[in-house]
Design an enzyme around this catalytic site. Structure first.
Site, PDB file in Angstrom:
ATOM      1  CG  ASP A  14      -2.141  -0.888   1.020  1.00  0.00           C
ATOM      2  OD1 ASP A  14      -2.361  -1.347  -0.118  1.00  0.00           O
ATOM      3  OD2 ASP A  14      -2.872  -1.123   1.994  1.00  0.00           O
ATOM      4  CG  ASN A  58     -10.145   6.623  10.871  1.00  0.00           C
ATOM      5  OD1 ASN A  58     -10.411   7.527  11.640  1.00  0.00           O
ATOM      6  ND2 ASN A  58     -11.079   5.778  10.418  1.00  0.00           N
ATOM      7  CE1 TYR A  59     -12.067  -0.819  12.497  1.00  0.00           C
ATOM      8  CE2 TYR A  59     -10.491  -2.312  11.474  1.00  0.00           C
ATOM      9  CZ  TYR A  59     -11.670  -2.110  12.170  1.00  0.00           C
ATOM     10  OH  TYR A  59     -12.447  -3.175  12.521  1.00  0.00           O
TER      11      TYR A  59
END
Length: 253
Positions: A43, A157-158
């Site tokens: 990613d 964020n998670y």
């Protein structure tokens, strides 16, 4: 007319080996001649590729040769053309970050996943939060805070216990990192058009750094964040495995 592909790869040996194998099978063209870009890595490399090819307007199809690969498709060599022809496109908009450091210098960056502020010293940060010019939180004592896009909502964020956002949602997640006061404050959901400003309180005593994807700014006094709808990143996914499906699936694992 055959599809013209530009292959890019991270520095990882497995990614470089895959690039050589794919070029041997499908050829390779310069980026400015490509119909599609194939990015080989994880990613992090996908984000790097999207930023680096932003001006070209060419869709990017990632194949996972890294460790996470949430933005990537599975790797395969034999049927790449068929997969590219059948791929579904997702369009995402980045966030813009403007950050003023303690010396008075302005820094700008674009972030596909999130813009985060993090304490840079032993004491917790103190942040004032304003949304669209209206004071929303006079003092947040925390390890940090972030604003995430739907595409980035399953990343940092998670991990910070923020919500997963559907890819088509016109909202942003404002999430606290280890909030101390207000106790257990998790954050808020904001309209995509919102402009968020963080002012660092007691900046000398409680230094804070800001980061937009991979660009870091130390000793910030304030940071403004908003979505940039005029900038579009085009990402290709195999049918049934797009960002929307992945964002939903992630909530049931």
């Amino acid at each position: 007319m055959s599809m013209k592909i530009a292959f890019l790869a991270s520095d990882a040996p497995v990614a470089q080996t895959a690039r050589a194998a794919l070029i041997g099978r499908y050829g390779n063209v310069p980026l400015d001649e490509a119909d599609v870009i194939v990015a080989l890595g994880g990613d992090g490399f996908m984000l790097q590729t999207l930023h680096g090819t932003q001006e070209l307007g060419v869709p990017v199809y990632g194949m996972n040769r890294g460790t996470i690969g949430f933005l990537m498709n599975t790797y395969g060599e034999s049927d790449l053309i068929e997969r590219l022809e059948a791929a579904e496109e997702e369009v995402i908009n980045p966030l813009s970050m403007q950050a003023m450091d303690h010396s008075g210098k302005m820094h700008r960056a674009l972030a596909i996943n999130e813009v985060s502020l993090l304490r840079a010293g032993p004491q917790a940060a103190k942040l004032k939060i304003t949304v669209d010019g209206r004071l929303r939180l006079a003092e947040l004592v925390c390890d940090g805070a972030l604003v995430a896009t739907p595409a980035g909502s399953t990343a940092y964020n998670y991990s910070a216990h923020g919500p997963i956002l559907p890819i088509g949602a016109d909202v942003l997640a404002l999430t606290a990192v280890a909030a101390f006061r207000p106790r257990r404050w998790r954050g808020a959901l904001l309209p995509k058009r919102a402009k968020v400003r963080f002012d660092v309180l007691e900046a000398d005593k409680r230094p804070v750094m800001a980061e937009g994807d991979s660009k870091s700014v130390e000793n910030v006094d304030w940071v403004e964040i908003q979505s940039e709808p005029a900038i579009e990143h085009r990402i290709l996914f195999d049918p049934g495995h797009g960002l929307e499906e992945r964002l939903i699936s992630e909530q049931f694992t």
